[in-house]
Design a protein around this motif. Structure first.
Motif, PDB file in Angstrom:
ATOM      1  N   SER B  49       0.828  -1.209   0.000  1.00 18.55           N
ATOM      2  CA  SER B  49       0.000   0.000   0.000  1.00 18.55           C
ATOM      3  C   SER B  49       0.854   1.246   0.000  1.00 18.55           C
ATOM      4  N   GLN B  93      -8.631  -0.892  -0.705  1.00 18.92           N
ATOM      5  CA  GLN B  93      -9.167  -2.110  -0.128  1.00 18.92           C
ATOM      6  C   GLN B  93     -10.537  -1.935   0.527  1.00 18.92           C
ATOM      7  N   ASP B 175      -5.613  -1.229  -5.109  1.00 13.90           N
ATOM      8  CA  ASP B 175      -4.975  -1.791  -3.917  1.00 13.90           C
ATOM      9  C   ASP B 175      -5.906  -2.749  -3.181  1.00 13.90           C
ATOM     10  N   GLU B 176      -5.716  -4.044  -3.420  1.00  9.54           N
ATOM     11  CA  GLU B 176      -6.529  -5.083  -2.782  1.00  9.54           C
ATOM     12  C   GLU B 176      -8.018  -4.792  -2.890  1.00  9.54           C
TER      13      GLU B 176
HETATM   14 MG    MG Z   1      -2.209  -2.682   2.232  1.00 13.23          MG
END
Ligand code: MG
Ligand code: ADP
Lengths: 287, 318
Positions: B49, B93, B175-176
Motif C-alpha cells: 500500500s 481495499q 490496492d486489494e
Molecule cells: Mg495494504
C-alpha cells in the motif's frame, strides 16, 4: 425509500427532546434569553440614574428593589443579562472559531505546522492571564463588554484547538480524505467540506462549553475589577454590591439576582453539553 | 515506460518520539508500459500500500524518484497535480471508508465534477455519469441517490472505479480492491478490470496478497517482501520457474486457486523483521547454508532469463 438524512434528523430530535439534561438546559437558557431581550423594554429607568429611594426592597414599583445609590436593580439586571449573552456569543464564538482554525490546520497538516501551532497553543495556555489583563486594563482605560469578550475569546481558544486537532487527526486518516485529495482539491476545501461536516455536533458542543466558560470568566474579571468601565454586567453588579457591603447590610436583592442568574446560566450550558453528548453519542443515551 | 520507479524508499518514523526508523519500502525499481497489467504481490505489511500511495502522491517518498511520462511526480503542484490526477487514480481495499459517511455516495462524483469539470452543464454531466456507471455494470437508478451504507461493498468498489473512469484515466492503482468483497462479486470486479484494460487500454497496478490472483490476471508480477522486490518479471516465467526461495515457498503453499490466503498465512506465520543489512529474507531462507554473503550484502535484482529478475545471492553463484 426514505432518505436516511431526514430519518437521522428525526432520530436526533427524538432523543434530544427526551434528554432531560438538554431540555432543562435549553429551557433555562431560553428563559434568560427572553428576559435579556424584552427586559429592557419593561423598564423606564436608565442604568445608573437615581430611580428612587436608596436600598428599597423589591416592591411593585421597583421589582428587584434599589441599590445603595437608588438605582433600579431590575434595570441593571436585564442589561447585565444582555452583556452576559454578548460575552458568551462573542467570547465563546471567537474562542471556538480560532480554536477550530488552529485545530483543523494542526491536525490536517501534521508535521512542522502541527508542531508550530502546538507551540503557540501551549504558549497561550501558559501566559499569565492576570498580568496581561492588568496591562490591558492600564492601557484601555475605557473598556466595554465587547473588549472584554474579545480578550476572553483570544485566551480561551487553546482548549478548543486541542479538541478539534485530535478529532481532525483521526478523520484525516480515513480513505475519503484520500479520495478528495486525488481530485487535487485544496486542503482548505477538504477541511471545510469533508472534515468539518463530520464534526458539527462536536463543534457545537465546543461552542456551548466555551459560551459558559466565557460568561464565567467575564464574571470573574468584573468581580476583581478588571471588567468593563462602561455599562453594566452581572459580574459588575456583584462587585458593586460587595463593595458597598450589601451582604452585611442585608440588601440581598442586590446580589442574589445576578449571582443566581450567573450560576443558572453557566450551569445550564454545562448541563446542555452533557445532554448533547448523550444525544450525539448513542452509547451514552439513557434508556 | 510511462510510469517508472527508481530506487524508491520510504522510511516511517515510529516509536514514541519518532526515534525509530521503519523501512516500509526500500530501493524499489520498476516500470510500467502503457496498457500493461502488473501485479504487486506480497503478504500483509510488506509495503504494497505504501508503494501505491507514493505513486498516488498520498504519501511522500523518502528517497528515489517516481516518474510519470518522464516527469518527477514529486514536483507536481496545484494545476500539474490536478492534471496528474486526471490521468492517474486509485481504488483501495476498504470500500466503506472511501465515502464520507454523512453524504450520499454520489458525492465522490460531485467532487470530480467540481474539481475537474466545473464548466460542464449538468445534463451532459449526468450523461457522463450514466455512461461510466454503465461501464462498470451498475444500474444508475439503483445506485444513485443512496448513502454508502445502503450499498454493498461490491457496488461501492464499482462506484469508485466508475468515478475514476469519469476522468478518462490512463493508469489505475487497485490496492486489494477485491479482498473485502464476497466470493461471487470478487470475480466480477476482477473481470471488470481485465475488461477495462482491453477496451480502454488502461494500465493497472494490481496490488494483492493473493499469489493466485496475481497469476490469474496480470502480464507481469513483482514479489515484495519486507519492502524489497525479491523477484519480478513476466508472470508466466515466475510461476513456471520460481527462483527465489520465498517465491518457491509461496508457490508450494498456494498450489491451487481455491486455497484461502488465510491458510497460507498461517503457514507463513513467522514475522517479517526489519533487517538492516544483508538479505531481508535470510531468516526464513531455505537455502541459507548455500551462501555466506546473505548476512553482509543486500542481493540486487539480476536478470536470470529474459524478463525475469531475482534478488538472491544463491542465484548469482551458478
Ligand atoms: Mg495494504
Ligand atoms: N503512516 C504510517 N506510519 C508508520 N508506519 C506505517 C505507516 N503506513 C504504513 N506503515 C508501516 O509500513 C509497513 C508497510 O505497510 P503497508 O504498505 O500498509 O503494507 P501492506 O499494504 O503490504 O500491508 C508496515 O509495517 C506498516 O506498519
Amino acid at each position: 425509500m426514505e432518505p436516511p438524512q431526514s430519518k437521522e434528523k428525526n432520530e436526533f430530535f427524538y432523543f434530544a427532546l427526551r434528554n432531560n439534561k438538554l431540555v432543562i438546559g435549553l429551557i433555562v437558557v431560553f428563559f434568560f434569553l427572553v428576559f435579556a431581550i424584552i427586559g429592557p423594554f419593561l423598564t423606564e429607568h436608565d442604568l445608573n440614574e437615581r430611580a428612587g429611594p436608596r436600598n428599597q426592597p423589591p416592591s411593585a414599583e421597583y421589582w428587584f428593589g434599589t441599590t445603595t445609590f437608588g438605582q433600579d436593580v431590575f434595570t441593571q439586571f436585564v442589561y447585565g443579562l444582555r452583556a452576559a449573552f454578548i460575552v458568551g456569543l462573542v467570547g465563546g464564538g471567537l474562542a471556538t472559531i480560532v480554536g477550530m482554525m488552529v485545530g483543523f490546520f494542526a491536525g490536517y497538516h501534521g508535521g512542522m505546522v502541527d508542531e508550530l501551532l502546538n507551540m503557540l497553543t501551549n504558549t497561550v495556555i501558559t501566559i499569565p492571564k492576570l498580568a496581561v489583563l492588568l496591562v490591558i486594563a492600564a492601557y484601555l482605560t475605557v473598556r466595554g463588554v465587547i473588549h472584554e469578550s474579545i480578550v476572553i475569546g483570544l485566551w480561551s481558544w487553546p482548549w478548543a484547538a486541542r479538541a478539534v486537532r485530535s478529532q481532525t487527526f483521526s478523520l484525516k486518516s480515513r480513505n475519503f480524505i484520500d479520495m478528495a485529495r486525488m481530485t487535487g482539491m485544496s486542503s482548505m476545501k477538504i477541511i471545510w467540506t469533508e472534515i468539518a461536516p463530520n464534526m458539527m455536533s462536536y463543534l457545537f458542543m465546543t461552542f456551548v462549553l466555551q459560551f459558559g466558560g466565557a460568561v464565567l470568566a467575564a464574571a470573574t474579571l468584573d468581580f476583581i475589577g478588571l471588567g468593563p468601565t462602561e455599562g453594566i454586567s452581572l459580574g459588575l453588579m456583584m462587585q458593586h454590591s460587595f463593595n458597598w457591603s450589601a451582604i452585611q447590610l442585608g440588601i440581598w436583592w442586590w446580589f442574589v439576582p445576578p449571582g443566581a442568574a450567573l450560576a443558572l446560566l453557566v450551569g445550564a450550558m454545562y448541563l446542555m453539553n452533557v445532554g448533547l453528548d448523550e444525544v450525539f453519542n448513542p452509547k451514552l443515551r439513557e434508556r | 515506460m510511462f510510469l517508472n520507479l527508481d530506487k524508491v524508499t520510504k522510511v516511517f518514523k515510529t516509536g514514541t518520539f519518532g526515534g525509530q526508523d521503519l523501512h516500509a519500502v526500500e530501493d524499489v525499481d520498476f516500470g510500467l508500459t502503457e496498457g500493461e497489467f502488473v501485479s504487486l504481490i506480497g503478504e500483509s505489511g510488506s509495503g504494497k500500500s505504501t508503494i501505491g500511495r507514493m505513486i498516488l502522491r498520498l504519501t511522500s517518498v523518502t528517497s528515489g524518484v517516481i516518474e510519470y511520462r518522464g516527469k518527477d511526480i514529486s514536483e507536481f503542484r496545484r494545476q500539474s497535480l490536478k492534471d496528474y490526477y486526471r490521468q492517474v487514480q486509485g481504488v483501495f481495499q476498504e470500500p466503506f471508508s472511501a465515502y464520507n459517511p454523512i453524504f450520499k455516495a454520489d458525492r465522490v462524483f460531485r467532487n470530480v465534477k467540481d474539481e475537474f469539470f466545473p464548466e460542464m452543464d449538468n445534463g451532459r454531466w449526468q450523461d457522463k455519469v450514466q455512461d461510466s456507471l454503465g461501464a462498470v455494470g451498475l444500474n444508475p437508478d439503483q445506485v444513485l441517490g443512496n448513502y454508502p451504507h445502503q450499498l454493498s461493498g461490491g457496488q461501492l468498489q464499482r462506484f469508485l472505479i466508475a468515478r475514476a473512469l469519469l476522468l478518462d484515466i490512463d493508469f489505475l492503482v487497485a490496492d486489494e480492491i477485491i479482498s473485502m468483497l464476497d466470493a461471487s462479486t470478487r470475480i466480477d470486479v476482477l473481470n471488470l478490470l481485465a475488461d477495462l484494460k482491453e477496451r480502454e487500454g488502461l494500465s493497472i497496478l494490481f496490488i494483492t496478497h493473493d499469489l493466485s490472483l496475481g497469476y490469474y490476471i496480470s502480464e507481469r508480477a513483482m514479489i515484495l517482501y519486507s519492502g524489497r522486490i525479491l523477484e519480478k518479471g513476466v508472470t508466466e516465467k515466475i510461476f513456471r520457474n520460481p527462483l527465489h526461495p520465498y517465491t518457491k515457498l509461496l508457490m508450494a503453499s498456494v498450489p491451487r486457486i481455491d486455497k484461502k490466503w488465510e491458510e497460507v498465512e498461517a503457514e507463513l506465520e513467522e514475522k517479517q523483521s526489519d533487517i538492516d543489512s544483508g538479505c531481508v529474507y535470510r531468516d526464513r531462507c531455505s537455502f541459507q547454508e548455500k551462501c555466506k554473503q546473505c548476512e553482509e550484502a543486500r542481493p540486487e535484482l539480476r536478470e536470470v532469463e529474459e524478463n525475469h529478475y531475482v534478488a538472491c545471492h544463491a542465484q548469482e553463484e551458478d
